[in-house]
Design a protein around this motif. Sequence first.
Motif, PDB file in Angstrom:
ATOM      1  N   LEU A   1      50.183  36.176  36.375  1.00 20.55           N
ATOM      2  CA  LEU A   1      48.766  36.155  35.992  1.00 20.55           C
ATOM      3  C   LEU A   1      48.423  34.894  35.212  1.00 20.55           C
TER       4      LEU A   1
ATOM      5  N   HIS B   1      48.683  45.952  38.479  1.00 18.51           N
ATOM      6  CA  HIS B   1      47.627  45.514  37.563  1.00 18.51           C
ATOM      7  C   HIS B   1      47.632  43.996  37.408  1.00 18.51           C
ATOM      8  N   GLU B   2      48.827  43.400  37.397  1.00 17.15           N
ATOM      9  CA  GLU B   2      48.915  41.949  37.271  1.00 17.15           C
ATOM     10  C   GLU B   2      48.316  41.256  38.491  1.00 17.15           C
TER      11      GLU B   2
ATOM     12  N   SER C   1      44.506  41.615  38.451  1.00 18.98           N
ATOM     13  CA  SER C   1      43.951  40.723  37.418  1.00 18.98           C
ATOM     14  C   SER C   1      43.971  39.271  37.857  1.00 18.98           C
TER      15      SER C   1
ATOM     16  N   ASP D   1      42.520  50.305  37.431  1.00 23.41           N
ATOM     17  CA  ASP D   1      42.721  49.302  38.484  1.00 23.41           C
ATOM     18  C   ASP D   1      41.569  49.321  39.478  1.00 23.41           C
TER      19      ASP D   1
ATOM     20  N   LEU E   1      38.574  47.650  37.941  1.00 26.20           N
ATOM     21  CA  LEU E   1      38.702  46.196  37.927  1.00 26.20           C
ATOM     22  C   LEU E   1      38.417  45.615  39.305  1.00 26.20           C
TER      23      LEU E   1
ATOM     24  N   LYS F   1      35.245  43.052  40.264  1.00 24.60           N
ATOM     25  CA  LYS F   1      35.480  41.773  40.935  1.00 24.60           C
ATOM     26  C   LYS F   1      34.890  41.735  42.346  1.00 24.60           C
TER      27      LYS F   1
END
Length: 354
Positions: A207, A252-253, A256, A277, A280, A284
């Motif tokens: 990340l 999650h990484e 992100s 997740d 997010l 996005k």
Amino acid sequence: MRTVSLVRSDSDTGMREPIVSNDELIPDLCPEAVLVQVKASVLNAPDFEVLQELGISQQRIPIGREISGVVKEVGANVTRFKQGDEVVGVLSLDANCSGCAEYCPINEYDLVLKPKDVKHVDAAAVIGDAVKAYTGLHYQGKICAGETILITDIKGAGFVSLQLANHWGAKVIAVVYSEGERSKLEEHKAHVAHVIEMEGQKKFAILNECLEETGGLGVDCIIDSGVNMFPNDINEIDSPEVSLKNQCPSKHELISSLAVGGRWITSQSNLQLDPPDSKLLFLKGASVHFTNPDIWTLSSSQQGRYLHILQDAMKKLAGGHIRPIITQRIALDQVPIWYQRVGQRGLGKVVVEL
């Protein structure tokens, strides 16, 4: 003829082992099939979970689905090939005959002509990975020139994806897990904008480096070969299998690391997204795609696109835009020994030459 198949060795555990047979009869040819004299095939382990889901549970499981060879006989309804043509293709999941054999019948629409200046071993070694790479990059990732793509594993299809993305004008960030993998990139002159070396790295290294490389925007597309879904639960377990899984980035990484409108192309068939997740991804406007290259042979609805992938892969191979990494070339009799090593981490292919 000689052939190798996986035969159930233990009725209690369901374990299978490769058995070489020297007196198999050449299968009868159906009207739509082509009999190929195999010159090279790639040794790989079948995905037993997928076979079980599809209800494929025959006593003998074929191995070596990616083949290259010469047409010896054509069925009555075959129109695309003639005897003597050099061809390359991928056997369907429900194929009854192994590619690790002297002769193999295959549907004519699972084959394309091999360019004359391409070796059989190179054609067989690249065709399966090319199908997966094209599926992820072109049909799901919709990669365009100037976009940034993160490839989390450069072995197998990841290496072909890297080469294709470069050829199409994308900026590639590659993740390597050892000095040996970095050396392979340099040895094969693979052009990479940035290499993330995971050996000895801290948490969220991918990340942090992706954001730094993209000015905080994130990457447009991610191609993975699996993710570590529950890092907090399995990090303390000490086993080779878990250690290999721990090398994979967390879901999650990866999410992100995506830019706005990014696409995550994953090979993790049992992926589970937690509410944070999903939130997010929503914020996005990003998407998740599951890469299963076998979809092309499981259904004939996209047959034209599949043939285009096979043909263009051979054109790219002949033009030097993509090339495989071959670790070992073996004879048919050596398959039982080398089959045990197929699951071990390695960049290259094991190719059976006949």
